[in-house]
Motif scaffolding. Structure first.
Motif, PDB file in Angstrom:
ATOM      1  N   THR A  28      -7.511   0.272   8.633  1.00  0.00           N
ATOM      2  CA  THR A  28      -7.562  -0.032  10.059  1.00  0.00           C
ATOM      3  C   THR A  28      -7.413  -1.535  10.217  1.00  0.00           C
ATOM      4  N   VAL A  29      -7.229  -1.975  11.452  1.00  0.00           N
ATOM      5  CA  VAL A  29      -7.111  -3.415  11.707  1.00  0.00           C
ATOM      6  C   VAL A  29      -8.352  -4.141  11.232  1.00  0.00           C
ATOM      7  N   ARG A  30      -9.532  -3.586  11.517  1.00  0.00           N
ATOM      8  CA  ARG A  30     -10.782  -4.266  11.153  1.00  0.00           C
ATOM      9  C   ARG A  30     -10.940  -4.338   9.634  1.00  0.00           C
ATOM     10  N   ARG A  31     -10.650  -3.224   8.947  1.00  0.00           N
ATOM     11  CA  ARG A  31     -10.755  -3.247   7.484  1.00  0.00           C
ATOM     12  C   ARG A  31      -9.718  -4.181   6.875  1.00  0.00           C
ATOM     13  N   ARG A  32      -8.527  -4.197   7.448  1.00  0.00           N
ATOM     14  CA  ARG A  32      -7.474  -5.084   6.957  1.00  0.00           C
ATOM     15  C   ARG A  32      -7.917  -6.549   7.088  1.00  0.00           C
ATOM     16  N   ARG A  33      -8.506  -6.868   8.236  1.00  0.00           N
ATOM     17  CA  ARG A  33      -8.980  -8.232   8.486  1.00  0.00           C
ATOM     18  C   ARG A  33     -10.115  -8.596   7.527  1.00  0.00           C
ATOM     19  N   LEU A  34     -11.079  -7.696   7.382  1.00  0.00           N
ATOM     20  CA  LEU A  34     -12.214  -7.943   6.497  1.00  0.00           C
ATOM     21  C   LEU A  34     -11.744  -8.125   5.062  1.00  0.00           C
ATOM     22  N   GLY A  35     -10.859  -7.225   4.603  1.00  0.00           N
ATOM     23  CA  GLY A  35     -10.374  -7.313   3.228  1.00  0.00           C
ATOM     24  C   GLY A  35      -9.630  -8.605   2.963  1.00  0.00           C
ATOM     25  N   SER A  36      -8.819  -9.025   3.923  1.00  0.00           N
ATOM     26  CA  SER A  36      -8.064 -10.266   3.760  1.00  0.00           C
ATOM     27  C   SER A  36      -8.995 -11.463   3.623  1.00  0.00           C
ATOM     28  N   GLU A  37     -10.062 -11.472   4.419  1.00  0.00           N
ATOM     29  CA  GLU A  37     -11.006 -12.585   4.357  1.00  0.00           C
ATOM     30  C   GLU A  37     -11.801 -12.569   3.057  1.00  0.00           C
ATOM     31  N   LEU A  38     -12.221 -11.390   2.608  1.00  0.00           N
ATOM     32  CA  LEU A  38     -12.954 -11.302   1.341  1.00  0.00           C
ATOM     33  C   LEU A  38     -12.086 -11.753   0.177  1.00  0.00           C
ATOM     34  N   LYS A  39     -10.815 -11.408   0.209  1.00  0.00           N
ATOM     35  CA  LYS A  39      -9.902 -11.849  -0.857  1.00  0.00           C
ATOM     36  C   LYS A  39      -9.758 -13.362  -0.836  1.00  0.00           C
ATOM     37  N   ARG A  40      -9.621 -13.938   0.358  1.00  0.00           N
ATOM     38  CA  ARG A  40      -9.488 -15.392   0.474  1.00  0.00           C
ATOM     39  C   ARG A  40     -10.709 -16.099  -0.087  1.00  0.00           C
ATOM     40  N   LEU A  41     -11.891 -15.584   0.249  1.00  0.00           N
ATOM     41  CA  LEU A  41     -13.130 -16.203  -0.222  1.00  0.00           C
ATOM     42  C   LEU A  41     -13.282 -16.059  -1.735  1.00  0.00           C
ATOM     43  N   ARG A  42     -12.908 -14.900  -2.261  1.00  0.00           N
ATOM     44  CA  ARG A  42     -13.013 -14.695  -3.720  1.00  0.00           C
ATOM     45  C   ARG A  42     -12.091 -15.651  -4.463  1.00  0.00           C
ATOM     46  N   GLU A  43     -10.851 -15.761  -3.996  1.00  0.00           N
ATOM     47  CA  GLU A  43      -9.901 -16.629  -4.682  1.00  0.00           C
ATOM     48  C   GLU A  43     -10.299 -18.092  -4.549  1.00  0.00           C
ATOM     49  N   ALA A  45     -13.273 -19.191  -4.462  1.00  0.00           N
ATOM     50  CA  ALA A  45     -14.400 -19.410  -5.385  1.00  0.00           C
ATOM     51  C   ALA A  45     -13.988 -19.242  -6.841  1.00  0.00           C
ATOM     52  N   LYS A  46     -12.703 -18.887  -7.077  1.00  0.00           N
ATOM     53  CA  LYS A  46     -12.176 -18.670  -8.427  1.00  0.00           C
ATOM     54  C   LYS A  46     -12.974 -17.584  -9.169  1.00  0.00           C
ATOM     55  N   ILE A  47     -13.254 -16.511  -8.439  1.00  0.00           N
ATOM     56  CA  ILE A  47     -13.952 -15.355  -8.997  1.00  0.00           C
ATOM     57  C   ILE A  47     -12.926 -14.259  -9.257  1.00  0.00           C
ATOM     58  N   SER A  48     -12.945 -13.650 -10.448  1.00  0.00           N
ATOM     59  CA  SER A  48     -11.996 -12.588 -10.768  1.00  0.00           C
ATOM     60  C   SER A  48     -12.418 -11.285 -10.088  1.00  0.00           C
ATOM     61  N   MET A  49     -11.487 -10.370  -9.979  1.00  0.00           N
ATOM     62  CA  MET A  49     -11.806  -9.057  -9.412  1.00  0.00           C
ATOM     63  C   MET A  49     -12.817  -8.327 -10.285  1.00  0.00           C
ATOM     64  N   ASP A  50     -12.724  -8.513 -11.592  1.00  0.00           N
ATOM     65  CA  ASP A  50     -13.685  -7.868 -12.503  1.00  0.00           C
ATOM     66  C   ASP A  50     -15.096  -8.401 -12.262  1.00  0.00           C
ATOM     67  N   GLN A  51     -15.216  -9.705 -12.053  1.00  0.00           N
ATOM     68  CA  GLN A  51     -16.541 -10.295 -11.784  1.00  0.00           C
ATOM     69  C   GLN A  51     -17.104  -9.776 -10.459  1.00  0.00           C
ATOM     70  N   ALA A  52     -16.233  -9.676  -9.453  1.00  0.00           N
ATOM     71  CA  ALA A  52     -16.681  -9.168  -8.157  1.00  0.00           C
ATOM     72  C   ALA A  52     -17.114  -7.716  -8.277  1.00  0.00           C
ATOM     73  N   ALA A  53     -16.352  -6.928  -9.023  1.00  0.00           N
ATOM     74  CA  ALA A  53     -16.678  -5.510  -9.191  1.00  0.00           C
ATOM     75  C   ALA A  53     -18.017  -5.339  -9.898  1.00  0.00           C
ATOM     76  N   GLU A  54     -18.264  -6.168 -10.901  1.00  0.00           N
ATOM     77  CA  GLU A  54     -19.530  -6.081 -11.636  1.00  0.00           C
ATOM     78  C   GLU A  54     -20.708  -6.380 -10.712  1.00  0.00           C
ATOM     79  N   ARG A  55     -20.536  -7.313  -9.785  1.00  0.00           N
ATOM     80  CA  ARG A  55     -21.639  -7.690  -8.897  1.00  0.00           C
ATOM     81  C   ARG A  55     -22.054  -6.518  -7.997  1.00  0.00           C
TER      82      ARG A  55
END
Length: 307
Positions: A28-43, A45-55
Motif C-alpha cells: 500500500t502507499v503507507r507501507r511503501r512509504r514506511l519501507g522506503s524510510e526504514l531502508k534509508r535509515l538502515r543504509e 546507519a551502515k547496518i546490513s539486512m542480516d543485522q537488522a533481521a537478527e535484531r
C-alpha cells in the motif's frame, strides 16, 4: 494501453484474474512509504539486512519485504530497528509508528475485497492517498469522473457474462472511489482527455450526453481541471496510451506513475521515469485546449447527441 477503468471487468470476464497466479501481498502507499524510510535509515546507519533481521528475530527476506512495503512492521519491530539505526528524533519515530498503524487499517473497499484482485486494491490505495493526480485517458472517461450509468455500461462491456450482482458491485466500487473528490481537502485532479473520449458513444446517446454534462459540472480549475486534446492537434505525446501520475503531500512519499497493460498495472517510482511522464503530461497539457474551450467542445458534443 489499458486502464483499470476498463481492465478489471475485462479480467473478470475472461477469468484471467490475478488470483490464478502466486499471490504476494501488494504494497500500500503507507507501507511503501514506511519501507522506503526504514531502508534509508538502515543504509545511513551502515547496518546490513542480516543485522537488522537478527535484531527483530527474523531473516533477511523479512527485512526485504518490509522495506519493499510487502509486509507490515509492528510497533515493537519499528522501535527495535530505530534503536539499532541510532535514530533519536522523537517526531520521526512517532511518524513511522503512525504509518505502520495506518498501513494496517481497513479501507473503504474492504467489503468488496472478495471481488477485487490485489493489484486493484493497491491501485485504490495509491489513488485514495494522493494529494495530486494527473490523468491522461485516450479511450474512456476516467472512473473518478464517470456517471453511474456510464460506469455500468463500461463495466458490462460488450459481453453479458457478468451477473447483475457482479456489475452492481463493481459499479459501487467505482462510485465509492469518487468520494475522495468530496472530501473537505480533496486532491487536485488534472485530467487530459483525447477528443475520442467525448465522441465515442458509450451506452445510449442519453447516457453519453449525461456523462458529458457531468464533466462540465465537475470542472472547477484549478482544483479539478478537465482539458481536451482536439483531433485537429494531430499527433501528440499520449499516443502510446493512458497513464496516471500520483503525488503525495508528505515529503517522505514517492511519486508514482501507473501504466496499464493487458493483465494489470505496473508502477514506476524511480526519479528518471517519473520525471519523463511528468514531462509528457506537461506536453499533453500544452496540446490541449484551455479549460473554457474544452468545456465548449464537450457541450457541443453533448448537444449533438440530443438534437
Amino acid at each position: 494501453m489499458a486502464s483499470y477503468d476498463t481492465l478489471v471487468p475485462d479480467l473478470h470476464r475472461r477469468g484471467a484474474t490475478l488470483s490464478s497466479r502466486p499471490r504476494h501481498p501488494q504494497p500500500t502507499v503507507r507501507r511503501r512509504r514506511l519501507g522506503s524510510e526504514l531502508k534509508r535509515l538502515r543504509e545511513a546507519a551502515k547496518i546490513s539486512m542480516d543485522q537488522a533481521a537478527e535484531r527483530i528475530g527474523g531473516d533477511k527476506s523479512k527485512i526485504s519485504r518490509q522495506e519493499n512495503g510487502r509486509q507490515g512492521v509492528t510497533k515493537l519491530e519499528i522501535e527495535a530497528l530505530l534503536d539499532l539505526y541510532r535514530v533519536s528524533d522523537s517526531k520521526l519515530k512517532t511518524a513511522l509508528v503512525t504509518l505502520a498503524r495506518e498501513g494496517r487499517r481497513k479501507n473503504w473497499w474492504a467489503p468488496f475485497s472478495d471481488i477485487l484482485d490485489e493489484r486493484f486494491q493497491e491501485h485504490l490505495s495509491i489513488e485514495a492517498d494522493a494529494g495530486r493526480m494527473l490523468l491522461f485517458q485516450p479511450l474512456l472517461v476516467p472512473g473518478l469522473l464517470q456517471t453511474r450509468e456510464y460506469a455500468e455500461v463500461s463495466i458490462r462491456g460488450d459481453e453479458d457474462s457478468h451477473s447483475d450482482e457482479q456489475v452492481e458491485s463493481h459499479v459501487s466500487v467505482r462510485m465509492g472511489r469518487q468520494e475522495i473528490l468530496q472530501r473537505d481537502s480533496p486532491p487536485q485532479l488534472v485530467c487530459i482527455l483525447d477528443e475520442a473520449v467525448i465522441r465515442r458513444v458509450v451506452g445510449s446517446p442519453k447516457v453519453m450526453a449525461d456523462q458529458l454534462r457531468k464533466l462540465i459540472e465537475v470542472n472547477n480549475p484549478p482544483r479539478l481541471s478537465i482539458q481536451i486534446i482536439p483531433f485537429s492537434q494531430g499527433c501528440h505525446a499520449g499516443l502510446d496510451g493512458a497513464f496516471s501520475v500520483y503525488s503525495y503531500p508528505d515529503p517522505m512519499d514517492l511519486d508514482v506513475v501507473s501504466l496499464g497493460y493487458l493483465d494489470g498495472l505496473i508502477y514506476l517510482e524511480e526519479d528518471g521515469p517519473v520525471e519523463r511522464y511528468k514531462l509528457a503530461f506537461d506536453q499533453l497539457r500544452s496540446s490541449a485546449l484551455p479549460s473554457r474551450q474544452s468545456m465548449d467542445l464537450i457541450a457541443k458534443a453533448a448537444r449533438s447527441l440530443t438534437s
